[in-house]
Design a protein around this motif. Structure first.
Motif, mmCIF file in Angstrom:
data_model
loop_
_atom_site.group_PDB
_atom_site.id
_atom_site.type_symbol
_atom_site.label_atom_id
_atom_site.label_comp_id
_atom_site.label_asym_id
_atom_site.label_seq_id
_atom_site.Cartn_x
_atom_site.Cartn_y
_atom_site.Cartn_z
ATOM 1 N N UNK A 106 0.835 -1.175 0.000
ATOM 2 C CA UNK A 106 0.000 0.000 0.000
ATOM 3 C C UNK A 106 0.879 1.237 0.000
ATOM 4 N N UNK A 107 0.515 2.221 -0.784
ATOM 5 C CA UNK A 107 1.266 3.463 -0.821
ATOM 6 C C UNK A 107 0.339 4.610 -0.471
ATOM 7 N N UNK A 108 0.927 5.703 -0.034
ATOM 8 C CA UNK A 108 0.153 6.891 0.299
ATOM 9 C C UNK A 108 0.692 8.046 -0.525
ATOM 10 N N UNK A 109 -0.176 8.741 -1.239
ATOM 11 C CA UNK A 109 0.234 9.912 -1.992
ATOM 12 C C UNK A 109 -0.439 11.133 -1.388
ATOM 13 N N UNK A 110 0.055 12.320 -1.743
ATOM 14 C CA UNK A 110 -0.480 13.557 -1.181
ATOM 15 C C UNK A 110 -0.928 14.479 -2.299
ATOM 16 N N UNK A 111 -2.079 15.068 -2.155
ATOM 17 C CA UNK A 111 -2.573 16.043 -3.129
ATOM 18 C C UNK A 111 -3.353 17.118 -2.390
ATOM 19 N N UNK A 112 -2.831 18.350 -2.464
ATOM 20 C CA UNK A 112 -3.483 19.481 -1.812
ATOM 21 C C UNK A 112 -3.742 19.213 -0.334
ATOM 22 N N UNK A 113 -2.735 18.630 0.322
ATOM 23 C CA UNK A 113 -2.761 18.381 1.762
ATOM 24 C C UNK A 113 -3.810 17.358 2.171
ATOM 25 N N UNK A 114 -4.402 16.676 1.202
ATOM 26 C CA UNK A 114 -5.380 15.624 1.518
ATOM 27 C C UNK A 114 -4.742 14.282 1.201
ATOM 28 N N UNK A 115 -4.721 13.378 2.172
ATOM 29 C CA UNK A 115 -4.117 12.074 1.968
ATOM 30 C C UNK A 115 -5.039 11.182 1.140
ATOM 31 N N UNK A 116 -4.473 10.633 0.086
ATOM 32 C CA UNK A 116 -5.213 9.682 -0.733
ATOM 33 C C UNK A 116 -4.535 8.324 -0.585
ATOM 34 N N UNK A 117 -5.211 7.410 0.033
ATOM 35 C CA UNK A 117 -4.642 6.091 0.284
ATOM 36 C C UNK A 117 -4.879 5.206 -0.942
ATOM 37 N N UNK A 118 -3.826 4.928 -1.663
ATOM 38 C CA UNK A 118 -3.943 4.056 -2.826
ATOM 39 C C UNK A 118 -3.383 2.683 -2.497
ATOM 40 N N UNK A 119 -3.795 1.709 -3.251
ATOM 41 C CA UNK A 119 -3.317 0.341 -3.085
ATOM 42 C C UNK A 119 -2.570 -0.030 -4.359
ATOM 43 N N UNK A 120 -1.299 -0.364 -4.222
ATOM 44 C CA UNK A 120 -0.478 -0.721 -5.365
ATOM 45 C C UNK A 120 -0.144 -2.203 -5.308
ATOM 46 N N UNK A 121 -0.478 -2.913 -6.388
ATOM 47 C CA UNK A 121 -0.288 -4.359 -6.433
ATOM 48 C C UNK A 121 0.440 -4.738 -7.713
ATOM 49 N N UNK A 122 1.372 -5.660 -7.605
ATOM 50 C CA UNK A 122 1.989 -6.266 -8.782
ATOM 51 C C UNK A 122 1.378 -7.647 -8.957
ATOM 52 N N UNK A 123 0.707 -7.858 -10.085
ATOM 53 C CA UNK A 123 0.031 -9.139 -10.255
ATOM 54 C C UNK A 123 0.990 -10.192 -10.800
ATOM 55 N N UNK A 124 0.465 -11.368 -11.109
ATOM 56 C CA UNK A 124 1.321 -12.494 -11.471
ATOM 57 C C UNK A 124 1.925 -12.392 -12.863
ATOM 58 N N UNK A 125 1.541 -11.386 -13.623
ATOM 59 C CA UNK A 125 2.184 -11.159 -14.918
ATOM 60 C C UNK A 125 3.200 -10.032 -14.841
#
Length: 321
Positions: A26-45
């Motif tokens: 899981x990664x966290x990015x920032x935009x205009x001081x609002x935290x956007x919690x994104x989920x980053x996944x590497x699949x089997x390909x």
């Protein structure tokens, strides 16, 4: 006619070189001081898939992916699944499909209109299906699962758990599966003194190569896979000559594709030990063996039951065959 497993392999590529244990997190990015919690996944390909939030509307393609989702308690989040799942999912998952929406066949290509109509925010797929790339135009993320060993099955359960916010359920499910497989392996170790050579026929002499979860299952069941000596891909096609040369003690086959008589009459097979000793064994429930999902525990139990029928197995793993 090829069974579903061999047909899919023929149509959509043999021996795919996929990453076995791709990373996810899981990664966290920032935009205009609002935290956007994104989920980053590497699949089997090896594809990187980014979700802006946990998936709550899921389309599952293939029985194995549906079984993982169901065992993570995601039935209410599944907005569609494909015809193959309805046709081939074994007990106990088959009974859980009632009420799920059928998006139609996924082979040779998906029905894009049907999938888009369900408004999913995640599609769980398998390799080789045509049309998946078109879903990016509708901003629908696709995670492709194709584990090549038992650890890969655990990893894929973890991936789905992270993508759907069910990380604890995934951890519990993986722990449960590991306990079941360990228990079965211990039974084999304590109660067998012979390791028979095995040819696993998935349909028209397609078999399980050394880089496959099925090869893991054969070894765990106390057998020796003859395909090891002939191939390095996950799902090779062996020739009758190779099988005769290996002279397996047991032949395990999918009865939806062939019969013991058909196998026994292949060129040279009259000299094979499995044929001479009448050890051509039909899978009681092929889906337990064919599907890289929580069904692997049932698949291992089934293989042990075939290779070592004297071993007493836990009733909950033996009841369906």
């Amino acid at each position: 006619m090829l069974n579903r497993f061999a047909r899919a392999l023929k149509l959509f590529g043999l021996g795919l070189s996929l990453s076995l244990l791709a990373g996810c997190g899981q990664t966290v990015t920032h935009a205009k001081a609002v935290k956007i919690h994104t989920i980053t996944i590497t699949d089997d390909t090896g594809r990187t898939v980014i979700l802006t939030h946990k998936a709550t509307r899921i389309v599952t393609i293939a029985p194995s992916n549906t079984e993982i989702a169901l065992d993570l308690g995601l039935k209410n989040e599944i907005v569609g699944t494909d015809t193959m799942t309805f046709e081939y999912a074994p007990p106990p998952w088959a009974s859980e499909l009632k009420g799920l929406h059928n998006i139609g066949s996924s082979f040779p290509s998906i029905n894009i209109k049907q999938i888009v109509a369900t408004q999913p925010n995640l599609v769980l797929a398998i390799p080789g299906i045509k049309g998946l790339s078109a879903l990016q135009h509708f901003h629908i993320p696709v995670i492709i699962l194709s584990p090549q060993n038992i650890n890969g099955v655990y990893h894929d359960i973890q991936i789905v758990g992270i993508a759907t916010g069910r990380t604890q359920q995934a951890k519990t499910l993986i722990s449960h599966l590991k306990t079941e497989l360990t228990t079965l392996q211990q039974l084999v170790h304590k109660n067998t003194h012979h390791t028979p050579t095995v040819f696993l026929d998935l349909g028209q002499l397609y078999s399980a190569g050394p880089n496959s979860y099925l090869n893991n299952l054969i070894t765990m069941a106390g057998g020796k896979n003859i395909a090891d000596q002939f191939a390095h891909t996950a799902y090779p096609v062996l020739t009758p000559k190779q099988i005769v040369k290996a002279n397996p003690e047991d032949i395990i086959y999918d009865p939806t594709d062939a019969t013991a008589h058909v196998i026994a009459t292949l060129p040279g097979f009259s000299h094979v030990r499995a044929v001479k000793d009448n050890h051509i064994l039909a899978m009681p429930e092929p889906s337990y063996i064919d599907e890289p999902s929580p069904a692997i525990a049932m698949g291992l139990a089934e293989l042990i039951h075939l290779l070592h029928p004297h071993v007493t197995l836990p009733h909950d793993l033996l009841k369906d065959f």
